[in-house]
Design a protein around this motif. Sequence first.
Motif, PDB file in Angstrom:
ATOM      1  N   UNK A  48      19.823   6.739  58.353  1.00 59.61           N
ATOM      2  CA  UNK A  48      20.254   6.983  59.724  1.00 59.61           C
ATOM      3  C   UNK A  48      21.306   5.980  60.166  1.00 59.61           C
ATOM      4  N   UNK A  49      21.073   4.711  59.849  1.00 59.86           N
ATOM      5  CA  UNK A  49      22.041   3.683  60.217  1.00 59.86           C
ATOM      6  C   UNK A  49      23.385   3.930  59.571  1.00 59.86           C
ATOM      7  N   UNK A  50      23.343   4.297  58.293  1.00 63.83           N
ATOM      8  CA  UNK A  50      24.591   4.548  57.582  1.00 63.83           C
ATOM      9  C   UNK A  50      25.336   5.718  58.201  1.00 63.83           C
ATOM     10  N   UNK A  51      24.598   6.758  58.580  1.00 61.90           N
ATOM     11  CA  UNK A  51      25.268   7.908  59.187  1.00 61.90           C
ATOM     12  C   UNK A  51      25.913   7.507  60.514  1.00 61.90           C
ATOM     13  N   UNK A  52      25.189   6.744  61.324  1.00 62.63           N
ATOM     14  CA  UNK A  52      25.756   6.315  62.610  1.00 62.63           C
ATOM     15  C   UNK A  52      27.020   5.494  62.387  1.00 62.63           C
ATOM     16  N   UNK A  53      26.930   4.551  61.460  1.00 63.89           N
ATOM     17  CA  UNK A  53      28.066   3.684  61.149  1.00 63.89           C
ATOM     18  C   UNK A  53      29.259   4.525  60.656  1.00 63.89           C
ATOM     19  N   UNK A  54      28.967   5.505  59.812  1.00 64.30           N
ATOM     20  CA  UNK A  54      30.019   6.366  59.282  1.00 64.30           C
ATOM     21  C   UNK A  54      30.723   7.119  60.403  1.00 64.30           C
ATOM     22  N   UNK A  95      33.318   7.452  52.318  1.00 65.25           N
ATOM     23  CA  UNK A  95      33.527   6.717  51.066  1.00 65.25           C
ATOM     24  C   UNK A  95      33.196   5.249  51.258  1.00 65.25           C
ATOM     25  N   UNK A  96      33.697   4.693  52.368  1.00 63.70           N
ATOM     26  CA  UNK A  96      33.487   3.266  52.607  1.00 63.70           C
ATOM     27  C   UNK A  96      32.000   2.944  52.703  1.00 63.70           C
ATOM     28  N   UNK A  97      31.260   3.734  53.461  1.00 66.28           N
ATOM     29  CA  UNK A  97      29.840   3.447  53.648  1.00 66.28           C
ATOM     30  C   UNK A  97      29.056   3.624  52.349  1.00 66.28           C
ATOM     31  N   UNK A  98      29.367   4.709  51.623  1.00 66.95           N
ATOM     32  CA  UNK A  98      28.644   4.938  50.368  1.00 66.95           C
ATOM     33  C   UNK A  98      28.951   3.837  49.363  1.00 66.95           C
ATOM     34  N   UNK A 140      29.896   0.791  50.021  1.00 64.56           N
ATOM     35  CA  UNK A 140      29.217  -0.416  50.493  1.00 64.56           C
ATOM     36  C   UNK A 140      27.759  -0.415  50.067  1.00 64.56           C
ATOM     37  N   UNK A 141      27.157   0.765  50.182  1.00 62.67           N
ATOM     38  CA  UNK A 141      25.729   0.892  49.935  1.00 62.67           C
ATOM     39  C   UNK A 141      25.416   0.736  48.453  1.00 62.67           C
ATOM     40  N   UNK A 142      26.223   1.390  47.608  1.00 60.90           N
ATOM     41  CA  UNK A 142      25.849   1.469  46.194  1.00 60.90           C
ATOM     42  C   UNK A 142      26.599   0.499  45.301  1.00 60.90           C
ATOM     43  N   UNK A 143      27.838   0.177  45.624  1.00 61.83           N
ATOM     44  CA  UNK A 143      28.639  -0.637  44.702  1.00 61.83           C
ATOM     45  C   UNK A 143      28.993  -2.006  45.264  1.00 61.83           C
ATOM     46  N   UNK A 144      29.006  -2.114  46.573  1.00 58.60           N
ATOM     47  CA  UNK A 144      29.408  -3.374  47.184  1.00 58.60           C
ATOM     48  C   UNK A 144      30.789  -3.264  47.806  1.00 58.60           C
ATOM     49  N   UNK A 145      31.024  -4.078  48.830  1.00 60.84           N
ATOM     50  CA  UNK A 145      32.220  -3.962  49.655  1.00 60.84           C
ATOM     51  C   UNK A 145      33.532  -4.111  48.906  1.00 60.84           C
ATOM     52  N   UNK A 146      33.528  -4.880  47.798  1.00 62.52           N
ATOM     53  CA  UNK A 146      34.806  -5.129  47.133  1.00 62.52           C
ATOM     54  C   UNK A 146      35.342  -3.862  46.470  1.00 62.52           C
ATOM     55  N   UNK A 147      34.520  -2.827  46.358  1.00 61.93           N
ATOM     56  CA  UNK A 147      34.981  -1.596  45.713  1.00 61.93           C
ATOM     57  C   UNK A 147      35.588  -0.601  46.693  1.00 61.93           C
ATOM     58  N   UNK A 148      35.502  -0.904  48.001  1.00 63.58           N
ATOM     59  CA  UNK A 148      35.978   0.081  48.978  1.00 63.58           C
ATOM     60  C   UNK A 148      37.463   0.386  48.784  1.00 63.58           C
ATOM     61  N   UNK A 149      38.280  -0.680  48.765  1.00 62.56           N
ATOM     62  CA  UNK A 149      39.722  -0.460  48.633  1.00 62.56           C
ATOM     63  C   UNK A 149      40.103   0.259  47.349  1.00 62.56           C
ATOM     64  N   UNK A 150      39.622  -0.218  46.174  1.00 63.57           N
ATOM     65  CA  UNK A 150      40.043   0.498  44.964  1.00 63.57           C
ATOM     66  C   UNK A 150      39.604   1.957  44.947  1.00 63.57           C
ATOM     67  N   UNK A 151      38.421   2.254  45.461  1.00 62.65           N
ATOM     68  CA  UNK A 151      38.000   3.651  45.416  1.00 62.65           C
ATOM     69  C   UNK A 151      38.810   4.485  46.400  1.00 62.65           C
ATOM     70  N   UNK A 152      39.015   3.964  47.596  1.00 64.94           N
ATOM     71  CA  UNK A 152      39.806   4.714  48.571  1.00 64.94           C
ATOM     72  C   UNK A 152      41.227   4.925  48.056  1.00 64.94           C
ATOM     73  N   UNK A 153      41.803   3.870  47.459  1.00 63.95           N
ATOM     74  CA  UNK A 153      43.175   4.008  46.956  1.00 63.95           C
ATOM     75  C   UNK A 153      43.229   4.813  45.671  1.00 63.95           C
ATOM     76  N   UNK A 154      42.150   4.749  44.885  1.00 67.41           N
ATOM     77  CA  UNK A 154      42.080   5.610  43.706  1.00 67.41           C
ATOM     78  C   UNK A 154      42.110   7.068  44.124  1.00 67.41           C
ATOM     79  N   UNK A 155      41.387   7.370  45.196  1.00 70.28           N
ATOM     80  CA  UNK A 155      41.382   8.734  45.712  1.00 70.28           C
ATOM     81  C   UNK A 155      42.773   9.111  46.211  1.00 70.28           C
ATOM     82  N   UNK A 156      43.452   8.143  46.850  1.00 73.40           N
ATOM     83  CA  UNK A 156      44.823   8.386  47.308  1.00 73.40           C
ATOM     84  C   UNK A 156      45.713   8.767  46.128  1.00 73.40           C
ATOM     85  N   UNK A 157      45.576   7.989  45.042  1.00 77.14           N
ATOM     86  CA  UNK A 157      46.408   8.239  43.868  1.00 77.14           C
ATOM     87  C   UNK A 157      46.098   9.615  43.282  1.00 77.14           C
TER      88      UNK A 157
END
Lengths: 294, 587
Positions: free
Chosen positions: A7-13, A253-256, A258-275
Amino acid sequence: MFDGIVGHVIAETLVLGTLYAVVGVGFVILFRSTGIVNFAQGTFMVLGAYVFYTLYVEAHQGFLVSLVVALVAITLLGAVVNTLLFRRLIGADLFIVVVATMGLSLTLQTVALIIWGPDVRVLPHILPSETVVQPLGIPFNRLDLLTIAAGVVLVGTLILVLRRSRLGLAMRAVADSTLLAALQRVNVPFYSGLAWAISGLCSALAGVALAMRTAVDPTNISSLGLLIFPVVIIGGVDSIGGALVGGLIVAVIQELTNLYLGGSWVNPIAYGLLLLMLLVKPRGLFGSQEIVRV
Amino acid sequence: MVVFGWVLFAATTVWLFAENSTFHLYVAGLTIIYAISALGLDWVQGRAGQVSIGSAGFMAVGAYVTALSARQGLPPLLCLAFACIGGAVVGLIVGLPALRLRHLYLALATLALNFIVNASSVELETATKQNAGFTMVAPTVGPWTLTYGRSYFIALVVVLALVIVLSRRLYRRAPGRAWLAIKENQMAASVMGINPTRWKLSAFIGSSAVISLSGGLLAYYTLVVSSETYTLSFAITFVVMVIIGGVGSTGGVIVGALIVTASPYVLSALTASLPFSSWMTTNVYYINSGLYGIVVLLFLLYQPLGIGGGIENLRTSVIRRLEGRTAATAPAAVGPVSVTERAPAAEVSPPGEEPVLRARDLRVVYRSGAVAVDGIDLEVRQRQVVALLGRNGAGKTSTLRSLSGFFVSEAVRVTGSVQFGGREIRSMSPVATSKLGLVMVPEREKVFPNLTVIEHLRMVRATKDSIDEVMDLFPPLRLRATSPGGLLSGGERQMLALGVAFCMRPSLLLIDELSLGLAPGAIERLAAAVRDYHERTGVPVLLVEQNIGAALELADYTYIIEGGKIERKGPSDEMSREALIASSLGA
């Protein structure tokens, strides 16, 4: 239904998605009116947060006064940079103009460093943080609700103005063809300035909201500001609806991550998706075709 | 110029070597490493016309490959070779989307590379427990161990010289010509048999290899490879170097690298010795962190072509002046053309009232030096329909565009005088001329693709009655009232554009190619509408046409333009077919 962490993650998202959508809409409006990809939006966000902090904490102004002044200040800043800088670059190669937004961003960051220094400022809790409503078990506190409401009102107003008013008609005309609009007596520089102002307004709102959730942390806020590129590429750089959807997708993407891989993966995954998006569907989910290809 | 550059380069090298100041040699070494990276970027940007903000990513690839290879005990030169190969491979991967994408998308793809490489390197450092980054050992090449100071400096000078010589050789030969062709006009290049995909990709790969080499050199220079170095801001510094140096200018880019690298040190040194500078000393660190941002803004505003472009312009204008051709000096790339007022020619105009529009000695010179319009005189009188006829490229559209002020914001030089309603309008923008009543229907892009037909008319504040009038004049538009302009047929677009123009209540109507690409029936209907409008309102019209039949039918007076000059003029009914054939138009 959605209890505990989910629930918290959904609200944050939802909150983050709203903020990304707000900045994304500002980006799209500026891009469509002027063709400019603005790298300074993250810095606009930071400046909005700083102005709010200064007024609220240091000058002991009320919440509403501080918020309104911060929004107005950055809106005006948008109009001013257009007049001082981008009006004079009309006719230059677009990449040059984009580099100018980078230069602007660096310059503003330097000014902010001189005025406010490098320290992270923490805002006091302005609104009590207990949960006030729990639809489907998703817990929202007052700040969440206020943020979402402000975002919806701002985006809704912008869409309505663009669709329904003469001002919006002229803005859409400029977005379609600047030269033709000029031939039909539309004051193009005014509308470019307006687009910059809107870009400033949207960024400032998101900046203040992020600062209230976390802190006035220039590094963090401007790196969140850079996530605007995945947002608009996924949605389509010239589509307002796309910015809304893209904002939500990046927030998920950011919340998931954060939850499963850790915050340092947010940028590469988001930008990987961009690519990936650039490879597979460069115009994004809702962008128009003509804008992309060579 | 080139010789001068090399002499300067050699003299600086000798001076720095002889002086042997550790500090100067350190800054010089850093400048050279950055210059190599910037030259790599210029390969893609200045030669092949692509853009990238991924330099930090490529340099990080080079640095990490070097660090990892060095840990395997490989010799430094081999490590650097691997760095090049690694960069080339990553360049290939990032370059692939680039082939199909416009400029800014490519920039975003390379931006993505920065973030992905950066995050991967953070993970690599965490996984190998090297959280402060990888440390390196000073490289040994043959008998020499290269460290800060003279030894590394000389090695870098050699590498930079090699990069310059090899890249210039490449640019001068077939590959350079292919890249230039793609940069200038991709469509034309592919018609000439140049495969844009292959050449763009090759530039991207080569440039990535050079940039990664510079990353490897940086790793050996600072002896530490840390993810904290290779940030987005770091990437932007290289774009700044290329832009302030002048895109496509080798010497300029090196000077750009010098300015960006050295200016923080210079500023610190300068402010440290100032007597009353407590504010400055507390803030100089912050200012230095954003100094290149400020520098690039200043350059974009005041010297948009960079150092290289500025020198080039200076040289061109000196040469032109020496040749006595002062009229055609190269204009600046950005900003309005210079306003040199010029008295109207003292020629006596034919009897009758003042003309609505009078152009005198109108010249349009493009930045390339091409003269599109070469001193023409032209008049449109009250209640007159005037046609300007000519072949493709004769200067018709340039004439029309210069009249309505299209060129004011572009790098095109317009001279002469344009009087409209007794006012000089030559240096006015399209907004200003259209407010004065000069209304133009452009040749292409005459409708807004995303506005509906009704919205087009509302845009120009048409009243309900005048919207109705337009719909009566052009019945097909009534059926398509809520269709966006982008979905209209060619004929419907022209109808809409004319309708919009009529609603703007012009005092002079300019129409660029009424008939272009339309079927004969449609042309007749449109011509009839224009004639009808003219007869009803008396508004004078200036038509630009290739279709002689349509134009002669409408026009009272005709000018024939060829090679930017008026070749023949006269009342339309006196323009016999023979005359037209004689003027090379009738064929």
